[in-house]
Motif scaffolding. Structure first.
Motif, mmCIF file in Angstrom:
data_model
loop_
_atom_site.group_PDB
_atom_site.id
_atom_site.type_symbol
_atom_site.label_atom_id
_atom_site.label_comp_id
_atom_site.label_asym_id
_atom_site.label_seq_id
_atom_site.Cartn_x
_atom_site.Cartn_y
_atom_site.Cartn_z
ATOM 1 N N ILE A 146 6.800 2.835 -9.473
ATOM 2 C CA ILE A 146 6.945 2.357 -8.096
ATOM 3 C C ILE A 146 8.416 2.153 -7.764
ATOM 4 O O ILE A 146 8.892 2.554 -6.692
ATOM 5 C CB ILE A 146 6.138 1.057 -7.900
ATOM 6 C CG1 ILE A 146 4.640 1.364 -7.911
ATOM 7 C CG2 ILE A 146 6.522 0.370 -6.585
ATOM 8 C CD1 ILE A 146 3.758 0.135 -7.971
ATOM 9 N N GLY A 147 9.172 1.546 -8.682
ATOM 10 C CA GLY A 147 10.598 1.348 -8.447
ATOM 11 C C GLY A 147 11.349 2.645 -8.289
ATOM 12 O O GLY A 147 12.254 2.759 -7.448
ATOM 13 N N SER A 160 0.658 5.450 -8.392
ATOM 14 C CA SER A 160 0.404 4.684 -9.606
ATOM 15 C C SER A 160 0.600 3.205 -9.313
ATOM 16 O O SER A 160 1.270 2.833 -8.347
ATOM 17 C CB SER A 160 1.377 5.114 -10.716
ATOM 18 O OG SER A 160 1.319 4.258 -11.828
ATOM 19 N N THR A 161 0.004 2.355 -10.175
ATOM 20 C CA THR A 161 0.270 0.921 -10.123
ATOM 21 C C THR A 161 1.387 0.521 -11.076
ATOM 22 O O THR A 161 1.740 -0.663 -11.150
ATOM 23 C CB THR A 161 -0.999 0.117 -10.486
ATOM 24 O OG1 THR A 161 -1.417 0.480 -11.805
ATOM 25 C CG2 THR A 161 -2.118 0.385 -9.488
ATOM 26 N N ASP A 175 12.702 4.139 -2.807
ATOM 27 C CA ASP A 175 13.615 4.525 -1.731
ATOM 28 C C ASP A 175 13.106 5.699 -0.902
ATOM 29 O O ASP A 175 13.715 6.047 0.113
ATOM 30 C CB ASP A 175 15.003 4.842 -2.295
ATOM 31 C CG ASP A 175 15.796 3.578 -2.618
ATOM 32 O OD1 ASP A 175 15.354 2.483 -2.205
ATOM 33 O OD2 ASP A 175 16.840 3.680 -3.276
ATOM 34 N N THR A 176 12.000 6.302 -1.312
ATOM 35 C CA THR A 176 11.389 7.379 -0.519
ATOM 36 C C THR A 176 10.251 6.849 0.353
ATOM 37 O O THR A 176 9.671 7.604 1.131
ATOM 38 C CB THR A 176 10.834 8.486 -1.435
ATOM 39 O OG1 THR A 176 9.694 7.982 -2.157
ATOM 40 C CG2 THR A 176 11.892 8.966 -2.416
ATOM 41 N N VAL A 177 9.937 5.578 0.233
ATOM 42 C CA VAL A 177 8.760 4.999 0.890
ATOM 43 C C VAL A 177 9.106 4.530 2.297
ATOM 44 O O VAL A 177 10.171 3.953 2.538
ATOM 45 C CB VAL A 177 8.211 3.816 0.057
ATOM 46 C CG1 VAL A 177 7.218 2.986 0.865
ATOM 47 C CG2 VAL A 177 7.561 4.325 -1.218
ATOM 48 N N ALA A 186 0.828 -1.206 0.000
ATOM 49 C CA ALA A 186 0.000 0.000 0.000
ATOM 50 C C ALA A 186 0.863 1.257 0.000
ATOM 51 O O ALA A 186 0.566 2.233 -0.705
ATOM 52 C CB ALA A 186 -0.932 -0.005 1.212
ATOM 53 N N ALA A 187 1.947 1.242 0.771
ATOM 54 C CA ALA A 187 2.839 2.404 0.819
ATOM 55 C C ALA A 187 3.527 2.636 -0.526
ATOM 56 O O ALA A 187 3.705 3.782 -0.949
ATOM 57 C CB ALA A 187 3.875 2.210 1.926
#
Length: 370
Positions: free
Chosen positions: A320-321, A314-315, A325-327, A306-307
């Motif tokens: 996402i990649g 976006s999916t 590193d900000t998640v 979810a994060a």
């Protein structure tokens, strides 16, 4: 369980109001012993995420897939779900052989959060990992036991697949660093029942510790046989895959001097763990299976997925990649962040104490780094 030759689930709609998540966890085989905890922990996480607004304005829905089936079959089922548009993400606890079959089929198309402790070295784009690796989990545990219990001679007993074999390869170096050695190794098929030949080899060896790399009910049966053979009076055991459900199934008389290293134990007395335990018990009742480190990892997997979706907005796996590193996210293991697609976390050493674990110490991860 969804099968690739079945229609889409009844709840599936084409209006994009739902984000389907394939939850791949063991429903059969040796790891099936902690499968119920995996499912309940993931369900709890999904309910909490959805109460907080879901992800990308959409509700998460779990699609259970039997991760205890043969790896190729699991991969085919999940790929079929992705092809149908039923799922936009994958998570769950399953052995490394399943991950190796699954990642090439889906990780470039949907985010794949793998929650099982594993042998390290996974860098497939689109795969994100929440759990422990030997460098941070096994190495400091072996160093500490060498210092505190004067362990010098190890004997490895594992299942015959990638995680035990690669973990044992690393353990040779860790033993040497502590002034010891691994004097014997045995690898057994998943589902082994007869351990007498292995026990005879341990008895004939000069081992003072066994590194136990067996999965689920295989480890339970080994623990019982080990104690019945009287080897618990001579050798301690260290496992990096031993949760409370396996401990209770083994029985107190079969777990004397058994140690476990993990990022979560149900008996941890910190606020994050206590809060999680309270919510889990309130939702599923006090008779529910103990979440343990293996089941609880599936809670972590849903939170991280979810994060990641929120962080990228976006999916899309590439987006996402780029944002990974900000998640960060906060759960039973505390506030955690990704680094190189892996979550770094605190690791603890515990000793079996009847039906539970006595957490002895937080392991020094500086010891675990080259």
């Amino acid at each position: 369980m969804f099968r690739h030759d079945s229609p889409a689930p009844d709840w599936f709609t084409a209006d994009d109001s739902v984000l389907g998540v394939a939850l791949v966890f063991p429903m059969q085989g040796p790891a099936g012993i902690f499968g119920p905890a995996c499912e309940l922990c993931a369900r709890l996480a999904v309910e909490e995420v959805n109460r907080a607004g879901g992800a990308l304005g959409r509700e998460l829905r779990l699609v259970p897939v039997d991760g205890g089936a043969p790896p190729r079959e699991v991969a085919e089922q999940v790929e079929a779900l992705v092809n149908l548009g039923v799922v936009q993400g994958v998570t769950g606890w399953h052995i490394s052989s399943v991950r190796q079959a699954l990642a090439p089929r889906v990780a470039h198309r949907v985010p794949y959060v793998y929650t099982a402790l594993y042998e390290g070295g996974e860098h497939t784009a689109g795969v994100f990992l929440t759990s422990e690796t030997p460098r941070d989990q096994l190495r400091p545990a072996m160093v500490l036991l060498a210092h505190e219990r004067r362990v010098r001679r190890w004997f490895v007993v594992g299942n015959d697949y990638v995680w035990p074999r690669r973990t044992a390869r690393a353990a040779h170096a860790y033993a040497r660093e502590s002034g010891g050695r691994i004097g014997g190794e045995v690898y057994l098929p998943l589902g082994t029942h007869d351990f007498e030949p292995v026990l005879r080899r341990i008895e004939r060896s000069d081992a003072d510790a066994v590194l136990l790399l067996l999965v689920g009910s295989d480890a339970v049966r080994f623990n019982r046989a080990f104690a019945a053979y009287g080897l618990d009076a001579r050798c301690l055991r260290l496992s990096t895959l031993m949760d409370e459900n396996m401990l209770m199934a083994s029985g107190p008389s079969a777990t004397v001097d058994l140690y476990s290293a993990a990022g979560f134990f149900a008996s941890l007395a910190n606020q994050d763990t206590l809060d999680f335990q309270g919510r889990y018990a309130h939702r599923f009742g006090i008779e529910a299976p103990s979440p343990g480190s293996l089941g609880e990892s599936c809670y972590e997997g849903v939170l991280l997925l979810a994060a990641l979706l929120r962080g990228a907005g976006s999916t899309d796996v590439t987006a996402i990649g780029a944002a990974a590193d900000t998640v960060s996210y906060e759960g039973p293991r505390g506030l955690l962040r990704l680094r190189g697609s892996h979550v770094r976390q605190r690791i603890y050493l515990a000793r079996a104490d009847g039906p539970d674990f006595d957490v002895l110490t937080e392991l020094d991860l500086h010891t675990a780094r080259p």
